[in-house]
Write a protein that holds these residues in place. Structure first.
Motif, PDB file in Angstrom:
ATOM      1  N   TYR B  35       0.539  -1.624   0.057  1.00 25.38           N
ATOM      2  CA  TYR B  35      -0.245  -0.150  -0.573  1.00 25.38           C
ATOM      3  C   TYR B  35       1.067   0.917   0.211  1.00 25.38           C
ATOM      4  O   TYR B  35       1.968   1.078   0.461  1.00 25.38           O
ATOM      5  N   GLN B  37       0.870   5.816   0.996  1.00 26.87           N
ATOM      6  CA  GLN B  37       0.236   6.586   1.275  1.00 26.87           C
ATOM      7  C   GLN B  37       0.896   7.729   1.156  1.00 26.87           C
ATOM      8  O   GLN B  37       2.350   8.518   1.266  1.00 26.87           O
ATOM      9  N   LYS B  42      -4.993   9.522   1.837  1.00 24.79           N
ATOM     10  CA  LYS B  42      -5.370   8.367   2.336  1.00 24.79           C
ATOM     11  C   LYS B  42      -4.485   6.711   1.961  1.00 24.79           C
ATOM     12  O   LYS B  42      -3.509   7.029   0.994  1.00 24.79           O
ATOM     13  N   VAL B  43      -4.386   5.764   2.603  1.00 21.22           N
ATOM     14  CA  VAL B  43      -3.432   4.914   2.277  1.00 21.22           C
ATOM     15  C   VAL B  43      -4.498   4.372   1.031  1.00 21.22           C
ATOM     16  O   VAL B  43      -5.505   3.909   1.414  1.00 21.22           O
ATOM     17  N   MET B  89       4.510   7.356   1.443  1.00 22.49           N
ATOM     18  CA  MET B  89       5.489   6.275   2.263  1.00 22.49           C
ATOM     19  C   MET B  89       4.884   4.770   1.834  1.00 22.49           C
ATOM     20  O   MET B  89       3.161   4.643   1.645  1.00 22.49           O
ATOM     21  N   PHE B  91       3.366   1.332   2.528  1.00 21.12           N
ATOM     22  CA  PHE B  91       3.301  -0.174   3.732  1.00 21.12           C
ATOM     23  C   PHE B  91       3.397  -1.941   3.037  1.00 21.12           C
ATOM     24  O   PHE B  91       2.577  -1.349   2.013  1.00 21.12           O
ATOM     25  N   GLY B 106       4.127  -2.938   8.343  1.00 18.19           N
ATOM     26  CA  GLY B 106       4.902  -2.502   8.511  1.00 18.19           C
ATOM     27  C   GLY B 106       5.083  -1.429   8.894  1.00 18.19           C
ATOM     28  O   GLY B 106       3.890  -0.460   8.818  1.00 18.19           O
ATOM     29  N   PRO B 107       6.350  -1.068   8.976  1.00 23.80           N
ATOM     30  CA  PRO B 107       6.234   0.260   9.777  1.00 23.80           C
ATOM     31  C   PRO B 107       6.148   1.612   8.341  1.00 23.80           C
ATOM     32  O   PRO B 107       6.699   3.146   8.995  1.00 23.80           O
ATOM     33  N   ARG B 110       9.716   5.531   3.777  1.00 23.33           N
ATOM     34  CA  ARG B 110       9.691   7.015   3.138  1.00 23.33           C
ATOM     35  C   ARG B 110       9.665   7.121   1.795  1.00 23.33           C
ATOM     36  O   ARG B 110      11.791   7.014   1.813  1.00 23.33           O
TER      37      ARG B 110
END
Lengths: 112, 114
Positions: B35, B37, B42-43, B89, B91, B106-107, B110
């Motif tokens: 994904y 962001q 939005k994601v 970002m 993910f 996951g974290p 970026r």
């Protein structure tokens, strides 16, 4: 179509108060998941509620789902400053594979 | 508790360069996702992957993107020729059995494209 629209966009409360965030969606879903995101960080899974469930609890979290209104709410009871974060709902559609569709999120600020 | 890990945490690259973002999903999970962001947005879902092939992809996931599971633990996203608008970002997520199960994220990485 837009899915997972949260309201309010921003919510500011005092520590100890309850926080309620709402999510609406447009198409039929298989389940709805709530996530928390601290500023600039990853998404932490909070709770999953299936389309045949109406309410679910996890610690200080209570989630409800109303499929007739296509809406869900997340209640955080006895909020703490550490609950300050953005909260997102994400829906898994009935016919859209396993992808999640996220909403815009609610920014919650809990003031000490 | 098992978690999804991602590296690097921050990647800066010049426009036109190739980048590879890496993820290690939770070990007994079978479905993997990317994904993204964009800042303040939005994601958005990019792609899902199961049994060494793409099971679903969004309109964002064009020919510039590819995914791979090069070994038993890593899951990668490659962007062939980065554009400024790829800054976001990214993910990685995984879940045990696809539909109806929690997706764990996951974290994030970026990515900044200059």
């Amino acid at each position: 179509s837009q899915q997972g629209e949260e309201d309010p966009q921003a919510l500011s409360i005092q520590e100890g108060e309850n926080a309620t965030m709402n999510c609406s969606y447009k198409t039929s879903i298989n389940n709805l998941q709530w996530y928390r995101q601290n500023s600039g960080r990853g998404l932490v899974h909070l709770i999953l509620i299936r389309s045949n469930e109406r309410e679910k609890h996890s610690g200080r979290l209570r989630v409800t789902l109303d499929t007739s209104k296509k809406s869900s709410s997340l209640l955080i009871t006895a909020s703490r400053a550490a609950d300050t974060a953005s909260y997102f709902c994400a829906t898994e559609g009935e016919t859209s594979g396993s992808r999640l569709t996220f909403g815009e999120g609610t920014q919650l600020t809990v003031n000490p | 508790e098992p978690e999804v890990t991602q590296t690097p945490s921050h990647q800066v690259t010049q426009m036109g360069q190739e980048v590879i973002l890496r993820c290690v999903p939770i070990s007994n999970h079978l479905y993997f996702y990317w994904y993204r962001q964009i800042l303040g947005q939005k994601v958005e879902f990019l792609v899902s992957f199961y049994n060494n092939e793409i099971s679903e992809k969004s309109e964002i996931f064009d020919d510039q993107f590819s995914v791979e599971r090069p070994d038993g633990s890593n899951f990668t996203l490659k962007i062939r020729s980065t554009k400024l608008e790829d800054s976001a970002m990214y993910f990685c997520a995984s879940n045990r059995l696809a539909r109806g199960y929690e997706q764990y994220f996951g974290p994030g990485t970026r990515l900044t494209v200059t």
